[in-house]
Write an enzyme that holds these catalytic residues in place. Structure first.
Site, PDB file in Angstrom:
ATOM      1  N   SER A 211       0.844  -1.201   0.000  1.00 50.48           N
ATOM      2  CA  SER A 211       0.000   0.000   0.000  1.00 50.48           C
ATOM      3  C   SER A 211       0.879   1.252   0.000  1.00 50.48           C
ATOM      4  O   SER A 211       2.057   1.186  -0.390  1.00 50.48           O
ATOM      5  CB  SER A 211      -0.935  -0.015   1.207  1.00 50.48           C
ATOM      6  OG  SER A 211      -1.910   0.994   1.077  1.00 50.48           O
ATOM      7  N   ASN A 212       0.344   2.369   0.416  1.00 47.85           N
ATOM      8  CA  ASN A 212       1.112   3.617   0.489  1.00 47.85           C
ATOM      9  C   ASN A 212       0.597   4.435   1.672  1.00 47.85           C
ATOM     10  O   ASN A 212      -0.284   3.988   2.404  1.00 47.85           O
ATOM     11  CB  ASN A 212       1.008   4.391  -0.833  1.00 47.85           C
ATOM     12  CG  ASN A 212      -0.439   4.684  -1.180  1.00 47.85           C
ATOM     13  OD1 ASN A 212      -1.120   5.406  -0.457  1.00 47.85           O
ATOM     14  ND2 ASN A 212      -0.936   4.076  -2.258  1.00 47.85           N
ATOM     15  N   PHE A 213       1.131   5.637   1.834  1.00 46.86           N
ATOM     16  CA  PHE A 213       0.874   6.417   3.058  1.00 46.86           C
ATOM     17  C   PHE A 213      -0.353   7.330   2.976  1.00 46.86           C
ATOM     18  O   PHE A 213      -0.541   8.182   3.828  1.00 46.86           O
ATOM     19  CB  PHE A 213       2.098   7.275   3.395  1.00 46.86           C
ATOM     20  CG  PHE A 213       3.313   6.464   3.743  1.00 46.86           C
ATOM     21  CD1 PHE A 213       3.354   5.758   4.931  1.00 46.86           C
ATOM     22  CD2 PHE A 213       4.397   6.396   2.882  1.00 46.86           C
ATOM     23  CE1 PHE A 213       4.469   5.004   5.272  1.00 46.86           C
ATOM     24  CE2 PHE A 213       5.514   5.645   3.204  1.00 46.86           C
ATOM     25  CZ  PHE A 213       5.554   4.941   4.410  1.00 46.86           C
ATOM     26  N   SER A 214      -1.199   7.183   1.965  1.00 47.47           N
ATOM     27  CA  SER A 214      -2.347   8.096   1.854  1.00 47.47           C
ATOM     28  C   SER A 214      -3.294   7.924   3.048  1.00 47.47           C
ATOM     29  O   SER A 214      -3.684   6.809   3.396  1.00 47.47           O
ATOM     30  CB  SER A 214      -3.107   7.827   0.559  1.00 47.47           C
ATOM     31  OG  SER A 214      -4.300   8.594   0.547  1.00 47.47           O
ATOM     32  N   ALA A 279      -4.600   7.500  -3.951  1.00 48.78           N
ATOM     33  CA  ALA A 279      -3.256   7.031  -4.288  1.00 48.78           C
ATOM     34  C   ALA A 279      -3.387   5.535  -4.585  1.00 48.78           C
ATOM     35  O   ALA A 279      -3.380   4.706  -3.678  1.00 48.78           O
ATOM     36  CB  ALA A 279      -2.314   7.284  -3.128  1.00 48.78           C
TER      37      ALA A 279
END
Ligand code: PMT
Length: 402
Positions: A211-214, A279
């Site tokens: 995943s990512n930091f959104s 994101a």
């Protein structure tokens, strides 16, 4: 003269500060602008300004206590909260701000605030040191985070004769804030807007994911602002810790990019505009494991990935001439060039470029710094670092001009 305040139901909350004298002027201006005003005053507020003056100007008895002493009549804060199109607390003292921020419902004004479904505007007024105290700053930030509108106090001479920030904003300016709010509240009425927000997560096995930091803050701020302007919003959101507040926001929760694509394909044909702030993970494991990967048993040392579909580009390929498509570009370098390339490649009408090279911008923060690029050749618009709520306003102002 017709104003956007004509016929609006406004609760004017007055708390116990010297600036209460300005609330009389505020009340007069609101009534003059056509608003139907109900004054709710705290017990301390009455030490500064009499209910007789306020009821004469508003044409209604002032509400202060839970009951009328001699008749026992109960004043329903719930009904008042539902009646209002907006509530304005002016002046808002440090103590009332603290109670509002922490739900200390020990007077009629605070219970009315806690029951209010309408937008709330808070105009702080206090001495400069009280204003600058970390507890006041934190309480004001809490109120802001609940979606209240803070009408910042001005700097100048205070009741203590000290000079600094803490003067309640002038009544004319408070009325102007309300007028512009109500003028805007209609500007997207009848429009349907699709917004994506947050990250997507792509499962590796039942316990791990890519995943990512959104955090979803940017997308949720756009959704709230669009709904506040009258739009019907479909918010397709990856997993985040946020909840939409406005009743015109329909939340569709998704996990992966594929699920987000399906939700967008379903919603987009009925929408006028789509704003893709999510994101989206560009890659997902080709074959997620159905059981937890065990280090000893499975000996995995690499995970094969496949490309996820590009949701914005998919919508760009099917959009009709009446639809507008807005994308985001999150960059670390060459932000404007990369943003312009994505604008063209994904057939967007506008792209919101933000860069992790700017401190306070991008993932997780409450602020962002954006530049808007347009497909129709109009010049780029660069904005300074602002709260995500204010960035959402700039983005929607531009969307309205598209
Ligand atoms: O959520 P916050 O913590 O508040 O952070 C906000 C944000 C940084 C996530 C937001 O401001 C932002 O920049 N969102 C887009 C992030 C991103 O994925 O950018 P990108 O440059 O990789 O993608 C370009 C555009 O294509 C975006 O509109 C994206 O939604 C879309 N996209 C990308 C990949 C993909 N597979 N499908 C897409 O639709």
């Amino acid at each position: 003269m017709s104003t956007s305040l004509q016929g609006k139901h406004i609760i004017l909350g007055i708390t116990g500060g010297i600036a209460a004298y300005k609330s009389v002027v505020l009340l007069r201006l609101l009534v003059k602008a056509g608003a139907d005003v109900q004054v709710v005053i705290t017990p301390n507020g009455k030490e500064f300004i009499t209910p007789v003056t306020l009821s004469a100007l508003s044409g209604k008895p002032v509400v202060s206590e839970f009951f009328t002493a001699n008749s026992g009549e109960w004043h329903s804060h719930v009904d008042l909260g539902l009646w209002a199109d907006a509530m304005v607390v002016a002046p808002a003292t440090a103590s009332s701000i603290a109670k509002m921020a922490n739900g200390v419902a020990d007077n009629m004004l605070i219970t009315t605030y806690l029951s209010a479904k309408a937008p709330v505007f808070v105009a702080p007024a206090m001495d400069l040191d009280m204003m600058a105290h970390p507890s006041t700053t934190r309480n004001i930030e809490l109120l802001r985070s609940y979606g209240n509108h803070i009408i910042e106090p001005a700097a100048g001479e205070l009741a203590s004769h000290l000079v600094g920030k803490g003067r309640m904003e002038e009544p004319e300016n408070i009325v102007a804030v309300l007028e512009s709010f109500f003028a805007k509240s209609e500007s997207l009425s009848g429009r349907r807007i699709l917004i994506t927000a947050g990250p997507t997560i792509e499962r590796i096995d039942p316990v791990r994911y890519i995943s990512n930091f959104s955090s979803g803050k940017m997308g949720y701020a756009i959704a709230e602002e669009a709904a506040a302007r009258g739009a019907e919003v479909t918010l397709v959101s990856g997993p985040v810790d946020l909840r939409p507040r406005h009743s015109r926001i329909r939340l569709v929760k998704v996990e992966s990019a594929i699920e987000m694509l399906r939700a967008c394909e379903e919603a987009f044909p009925a929408c006028d505009t789509a704003i893709m702030s999510a994101a989206v993970a560009d890659y997902a494991p080709s074959e997620p494991y159905t059981c937890k990967i065990k280090r000893e048993r499975d000996g995995v040392d690499s995970i094969a990935l496949r490309k996820n579909p590009d949701i914005a580009a998919t919508l760009g390929a099917i959009k009709t001439p009446g639809q507008r498509l807005v994308g985001f570009a999150l960059e670390t370098d060459n932000a404007i060039d990369n943003g312009a390339e994505k604008l063209a490649r994904k057939h967007l009408d506008m792209i919101v470029v933000n860069s992790l090279a700017d401190s306070g911008a991008g993932f997780g923060t409450d602020t962002n710094k954006v530049t808007l690029l347009f497909a129709d050749g109009r010049p780029a618009e660069a904005f300074s670092l602002k709260s995500k709520a204010d960035v959402a306003k700039d983005i929607l102002d531009a969307v309205e001009r598209l």
